[in-house]
Scaffold this active site. Structure first.
Site, mmCIF file in Angstrom:
data_model
loop_
_atom_site.group_PDB
_atom_site.id
_atom_site.type_symbol
_atom_site.label_atom_id
_atom_site.label_comp_id
_atom_site.label_asym_id
_atom_site.label_seq_id
_atom_site.Cartn_x
_atom_site.Cartn_y
_atom_site.Cartn_z
ATOM 1 C CD GLU A 190 -2.243 -7.221 3.091
ATOM 2 O OE1 GLU A 190 -1.915 -6.087 2.713
ATOM 3 O OE2 GLU A 190 -2.772 -7.446 4.196
ATOM 4 C CB ALA B 218 -0.885 -0.021 1.238
ATOM 5 N N GLY C 51 0.633 -4.840 1.015
ATOM 6 C CA GLY C 51 -0.552 -4.870 0.154
ATOM 7 C C GLY C 51 -0.292 -5.567 -1.181
ATOM 8 C CD GLU D 73 1.759 -5.283 5.835
ATOM 9 O OE1 GLU D 73 2.506 -6.246 6.152
ATOM 10 O OE2 GLU D 73 1.002 -5.322 4.858
HETATM 11 C C1 HXC Z 1 5.130 4.305 -1.343
HETATM 12 C C2 HXC Z 1 7.035 3.296 -2.098
HETATM 13 C C3 HXC Z 1 6.649 2.067 -1.511
HETATM 14 C C4 HXC Z 1 5.409 2.032 -0.812
HETATM 15 C C5 HXC Z 1 8.543 1.773 -2.480
HETATM 16 N N1 HXC Z 1 8.211 3.070 -2.685
HETATM 17 N N2 HXC Z 1 7.621 1.144 -1.759
HETATM 18 N N3 HXC Z 1 6.269 4.391 -2.014
HETATM 19 N N4 HXC Z 1 4.695 3.180 -0.757
HETATM 20 N N5 HXC Z 1 4.952 0.916 -0.248
HETATM 21 C C6 HXC Z 1 8.960 4.077 -3.432
HETATM 22 C C7 HXC Z 1 10.160 4.558 -2.638
HETATM 23 O O1 HXC Z 1 9.763 5.541 -1.721
HETATM 24 C C8 HXC Z 1 11.033 5.128 -3.739
HETATM 25 O O2 HXC Z 1 10.539 6.382 -4.124
HETATM 26 C C9 HXC Z 1 10.785 4.174 -4.888
HETATM 27 O O3 HXC Z 1 9.520 3.520 -4.595
HETATM 28 C C10 HXC Z 1 11.849 3.100 -5.021
HETATM 29 O O4 HXC Z 1 11.982 2.435 -3.778
HETATM 30 P P1 HXC Z 1 13.371 2.252 -3.035
HETATM 31 O O5 HXC Z 1 13.091 2.015 -1.613
HETATM 32 O O6 HXC Z 1 14.300 3.350 -3.376
HETATM 33 O O7 HXC Z 1 13.903 0.911 -3.715
HETATM 34 P P2 HXC Z 1 14.875 -0.196 -3.073
HETATM 35 O O8 HXC Z 1 15.948 0.466 -2.304
HETATM 36 O O9 HXC Z 1 15.242 -1.107 -4.194
HETATM 37 O O10 HXC Z 1 13.992 -1.008 -2.028
HETATM 38 C C11 HXC Z 1 12.880 -1.767 -2.457
HETATM 39 C C12 HXC Z 1 11.976 -2.141 -1.241
HETATM 40 C C13 HXC Z 1 11.619 -0.854 -0.475
HETATM 41 C C14 HXC Z 1 12.722 -3.130 -0.350
HETATM 42 C C15 HXC Z 1 10.732 -2.835 -1.812
HETATM 43 O O11 HXC Z 1 11.100 0.107 -1.393
HETATM 44 C C16 HXC Z 1 10.606 -1.056 0.595
HETATM 45 O O12 HXC Z 1 10.908 -1.579 1.674
HETATM 46 N N6 HXC Z 1 9.367 -0.594 0.371
HETATM 47 C C17 HXC Z 1 8.308 -0.603 1.342
HETATM 48 C C18 HXC Z 1 7.769 -1.997 1.517
HETATM 49 C C19 HXC Z 1 6.659 -2.018 2.570
HETATM 50 O O13 HXC Z 1 6.894 -1.701 3.748
HETATM 51 N N7 HXC Z 1 5.442 -2.372 2.158
HETATM 52 C C20 HXC Z 1 4.330 -2.457 3.058
HETATM 53 C C21 HXC Z 1 3.560 -1.188 3.039
HETATM 54 S S1 HXC Z 1 2.192 -1.209 4.207
HETATM 55 P P3 HXC Z 1 11.468 7.716 -4.104
HETATM 56 O O14 HXC Z 1 10.501 8.798 -4.461
HETATM 57 O O15 HXC Z 1 12.026 7.790 -2.744
HETATM 58 O O16 HXC Z 1 12.489 7.431 -5.153
HETATM 59 C C22 HXC Z 1 1.045 -2.171 3.444
HETATM 60 C C23 HXC Z 1 -0.157 -2.667 4.177
HETATM 61 C C24 HXC Z 1 -0.994 -1.642 4.694
HETATM 62 O O17 HXC Z 1 1.120 -2.495 2.323
HETATM 63 C C25 HXC Z 1 -1.354 -1.851 6.118
HETATM 64 C C26 HXC Z 1 -0.862 -0.733 6.995
HETATM 65 C C27 HXC Z 1 -1.965 0.071 7.676
#
Ligand code: HXC
Length: 260
Positions: free
Chosen positions: A114, A66, A111, A134
């Site tokens: 999911e 998400a 997400g 998360e």
């Molecule tokens: C918004 C995101 C994103 C996300 C990545 N990006 N994941 N933006 N929401 N979930 C964006 C980054 O900010 C970045 O933008 C660009 O995508 C590239 O990501 P990087 O982190 O620079 O890439 P990398 O270093 O290769 O790492 C990849 C990754 C990492 C390991 C997948 O991006 C990551 O950990 N992402 C988050 C994963 C996560 O936590 N997902 C769960 C979300 S919560 P910029 O603009 O900085 O270049 C969820 C459930 C909801 O899904 C429930 C909660 C209430």
């Protein structure tokens, strides 16, 4: 296609939906949800379309979750009032009864994992990485991670993934039943499209009934599920396609489906 966050194309009877926010690793925001619901309703309404594939654009991600930037400053009152995530677990999953496959080409986190689990099955590239990270954000899965993942892989592995937030590779995902198949990265989408074309070549009502019956196994007791399966079988017995399918077998020819 006329979408901002998706590419949607029809390849014969298969609809290919590509999540298209590569700059954000295809993170799932409200616009993606709105457009996915729209795309799936159109897919459902179009009789020429029989199976869908959802994949991610770019080489790196199916969907990295998400959209954290969208959620970051939303509080409980706002989220509770909007019933945040219910669009995914209710409206989206009900938008179509036809089968669809998640073609997971890279990160499927939060997400993203999911969403992949909402598909009827997952075909994963050997580069795929699944996880429910998360907990690292101080929260928990919000669109089925604690529920679907546990039903699919069991308590121990689901706890491991949700509590540590670690990523799991494609082989482990296949071993624990999350992915139906793992395929070389370059071949993954072709294999998913081929599987979809195979499904698209089946009798449409039989495809829906098979999907409903397998899904029912997650909702009911064995006894109720067996009865449900039997009833669906009995319903299909009255269709033109059942008569055609069985006649074609006896006559050693290919069946021609009408969808009735
Ligand atoms: C918004 C995101 C994103 C996300 C990545 N990006 N994941 N933006 N929401 N979930 C964006 C980054 O900010 C970045 O933008 C660009 O995508 C590239 O990501 P990087 O982190 O620079 O890439 P990398 O270093 O290769 O790492 C990849 C990754 C990492 C390991 C997948 O991006 C990551 O950990 N992402 C988050 C994963 C996560 O936590 N997902 C769960 C979300 S919560 P910029 O603009 O900085 O270049 C969820 C459930 C909801 O899904 C429930 C909660 C209430």
């Amino acid at each position: 296609s006329d979408y901002e966050t998706l590419l949607v194309e029809q390849r014969d009877a298969v609809t290919l939906v590509t999540l298209n926010r590569p700059h954000a690793l295809n993170a799932l925001n409200s616009k993606v949800l709105e457009e996915l619901i729209q795309a799936f309703r159109a897919f459902e309404a179009d009789d020429s379309q029989r199976c869908a594939v959802v994949t991610g654009s770019g080489d790196k991600a199916f969907a990295a979750g998400a959209d954290i930037k969208e959620m970051a400053d939303k509080g409980s009152a706002e989220m509770y009032k909007a019933d945040w995530f219910s669009g995914w677990t209710e409206d989206f999953t009900r938008a179509s009864r036809k089968p669809w496959i998640a073609a997971v080409n890279g990160f499927a986190l939060g997400g993203g994992c999911e969403l992949a689990m909402m598909a009827d099955f997952i075909i994963a590239s050997e580069n795929a990485k699944f996880g429910q990270p998360e907990i690292k954000l101080g929260v928990l899965p919000g669109m089925g991670g604690s529920q679907r993942l546990t039903r699919i892989v069991g308590k121990s592995k689901a706890m491991d993934l949700c509590l540590t937030g670690r990523m799991m590779g494609a082989e482990e995902a296949e071993r624990c039943g999350l992915a139906a198949r793992v395929v070389a990265h370059e071949k993954m989408l072709d294999e998913a499209l081929e599987a979809a074309a195979t499904i698209a070549g089946m009798a449409p009502l039989a495809a829906i009934a098979n999907k409903e019956a397998v899904d029912a196994a997650y909702e009911t007791t064995l006894d109720a599920g067996l009865k449900y399966e039997r009833r669906l079988f009995q319903v299909l017995a009255g269709t033109e396609d059942k008569a055609e399918g069985m006649a074609a077998f006896v006559e050693k020819r290919e069946a021609k489906w009408t969808g009735r």
